[in-house]
Design a protein around this motif. Structure first.
Motif, mmCIF file in Angstrom:
data_model
loop_
_atom_site.group_PDB
_atom_site.id
_atom_site.type_symbol
_atom_site.label_atom_id
_atom_site.label_comp_id
_atom_site.label_asym_id
_atom_site.label_seq_id
_atom_site.Cartn_x
_atom_site.Cartn_y
_atom_site.Cartn_z
ATOM 1 N N THR A 176 0.825 -1.203 0.000
ATOM 2 C CA THR A 176 0.000 0.000 0.000
ATOM 3 C C THR A 176 0.860 1.255 0.000
ATOM 4 O O THR A 176 0.518 2.250 -0.654
ATOM 5 C CB THR A 176 -0.947 0.006 1.214
ATOM 6 O OG1 THR A 176 -1.693 -1.213 1.240
ATOM 7 C CG2 THR A 176 -1.913 1.182 1.154
ATOM 8 N N ARG A 177 1.985 1.237 0.706
ATOM 9 C CA ARG A 177 2.862 2.412 0.721
ATOM 10 C C ARG A 177 3.425 2.698 -0.677
ATOM 11 O O ARG A 177 3.505 3.851 -1.103
ATOM 12 C CB ARG A 177 3.996 2.197 1.725
ATOM 13 C CG ARG A 177 3.533 2.269 3.177
ATOM 14 C CD ARG A 177 4.702 2.378 4.141
ATOM 15 N NE ARG A 177 4.215 2.568 5.506
ATOM 16 C CZ ARG A 177 4.421 1.713 6.505
ATOM 17 N NH1 ARG A 177 5.106 0.602 6.287
ATOM 18 N NH2 ARG A 177 3.977 1.970 7.717
ATOM 19 N N THR A 178 3.803 1.648 -1.378
ATOM 20 C CA THR A 178 4.306 1.843 -2.742
ATOM 21 C C THR A 178 3.186 2.294 -3.672
ATOM 22 O O THR A 178 3.369 3.167 -4.521
ATOM 23 C CB THR A 178 4.939 0.547 -3.271
ATOM 24 O OG1 THR A 178 6.015 0.168 -2.397
ATOM 25 C CG2 THR A 178 5.494 0.735 -4.676
ATOM 26 N N ASN A 191 -4.427 3.820 1.429
ATOM 27 C CA ASN A 191 -4.144 3.720 2.855
ATOM 28 C C ASN A 191 -4.508 2.341 3.379
ATOM 29 O O ASN A 191 -5.225 1.581 2.728
ATOM 30 C CB ASN A 191 -4.930 4.789 3.630
ATOM 31 C CG ASN A 191 -4.439 6.193 3.339
ATOM 32 O OD1 ASN A 191 -3.368 6.599 3.772
ATOM 33 N ND2 ASN A 191 -5.232 6.949 2.580
ATOM 34 N N THR A 192 -4.009 2.054 4.566
ATOM 35 C CA THR A 192 -4.265 0.775 5.209
ATOM 36 C C THR A 192 -4.908 0.994 6.566
ATOM 37 O O THR A 192 -4.506 1.896 7.302
ATOM 38 C CB THR A 192 -2.953 -0.003 5.428
ATOM 39 O OG1 THR A 192 -2.218 -0.059 4.206
ATOM 40 C CG2 THR A 192 -3.214 -1.412 5.905
ATOM 41 N N THR A 249 -2.226 9.729 2.700
ATOM 42 C CA THR A 249 -1.972 8.596 1.806
ATOM 43 C C THR A 249 -0.720 7.869 2.285
ATOM 44 O O THR A 249 0.173 8.471 2.891
ATOM 45 C CB THR A 249 -1.840 9.043 0.340
ATOM 46 O OG1 THR A 249 -1.936 7.887 -0.515
ATOM 47 C CG2 THR A 249 -0.534 9.767 0.062
ATOM 48 N N GLY A 250 -0.686 6.573 2.048
ATOM 49 C CA GLY A 250 0.430 5.750 2.509
ATOM 50 C C GLY A 250 0.429 5.501 4.008
ATOM 51 O O GLY A 250 1.393 4.983 4.565
ATOM 52 N N ALA A 251 -0.669 5.843 4.675
ATOM 53 C CA ALA A 251 -0.743 5.735 6.133
ATOM 54 C C ALA A 251 -1.265 4.366 6.565
ATOM 55 O O ALA A 251 -1.952 3.680 5.819
ATOM 56 C CB ALA A 251 -1.634 6.825 6.695
#
Length: 261
Positions: A176-178, A191-192, A249-251
């Motif tokens: 998810t971060r990528t 995001n997760t 985002t990316g959180a």
């Protein structure tokens, strides 16, 4: 299955594993938010749920697929691309966590390669393939929300979680971060959410005398002294699917009553 047409204030969301537990609560919440929702689940109950919830302003649809099957994923994504005007929100919630017959986790030395691959297929590969399918149109439109459901087990050691499950959920976080990094320039967030123990049919499997005993025992280690409710995950997902979360985002959002670290 009819196309979603006509003016709507809401958007169109796809929720995997939407026929029970966290997924069902998410379907209900996104529908309440005014979105059209597609339930993507292997259970035929998805159709009954869709019929019960659907309204003219916010229709609910069901698509039946086995997310451990790459053929099924290919079939259902082609069908959704042809059937729905757009998919604006994708919630990758479906997951499996094989246990021993007594409800305890499967130790590493007892996990078969077949079982390992099945867990990775549903928990990780399906998340990858569905995100890959959704991200292109989202980027082209300049707006999209992808929310992936991981687990506290993907963040730290959990004695009640099998290595296959924990590894798949840790991989979902990294993926998810990528995804967020690659999609961000086009206005798509990823995001997760990482739930702790939530009272669902999946968590109601216990090595103790009953699921109630397991929940009560687990609650003693939680600062809020209780396990979570599916609706509490759904409200977090609702926020991440909205414009209110446009700079997130990316959180990884931990929804676990304060148990982490």
């Amino acid at each position: 299955m009819m196309e979603i047409t006509g003016p709507r204030t809401g958007k169109t969301a796809v929720v995997t594993g939407g026929a029970s537990g966290i997924g069902l609560a998410t379907v209900q919440r996104l529908h309440q938010d005014g979105h059209a929702v597609v339930i993507l689940d292997r259970s035929d109950q998805a159709g009954d749920i869709a019929r019960d919830l659907s309204t003219g302003e916010a229709p609910v649809y069901a698509e039946i697929a086995d997310l451990s099957s790459m053929d099924d994923i290919g079939r259902v994504t082609r069908r959704m691309a042809e059937t729905y005007d757009s998919v604006d929100i994708l919630v990758n919630n479906a997951g499996i966590h094989p246990k021993r017959p007594d409800g305890s986790h499967v130790p590493i030395d007892e996990i078969s390669l077949e079982q390992w691959n099945q867990v990775m297929a549903v928990n990780l590969t399906a998340t990858f393939l569905l995100s890959q399918w959704a991200m292109g149109p989202m980027r082209a439109r300049g707006w999209g929300r992808i929310v992936n459901v991981a687990s506290r087990a993907g963040r730290m050691y959990m004695p009640i979680s099998g290595a296959h499950y924990s590894a798949s959920k840790a991989a979902v976080i990294a993926f998810t971060r990528t995804l967020a990094g690659e999609c961000g320039p086009e206005g798509v967030t990823a995001n997760t959410v990482a739930p702790g123990r939530i009272r669902t049919p999946l968590s109601d499997v216990s090595g103790l005398d009953s699921s109630q005993n397991l929940h009560e025992a687990f609650a003693q280690s939680v600062p809020l002294r209780r396990v979570g409710r599916p609706e509490e995950l759904a409200s977090t997902i609702s926020f991440l699917a909205s414009d209110d979360s446009s700079f997130i985002t990316g959180a990884v959002i931990d929804v676990n009553g304060g148990v982490f670290g």
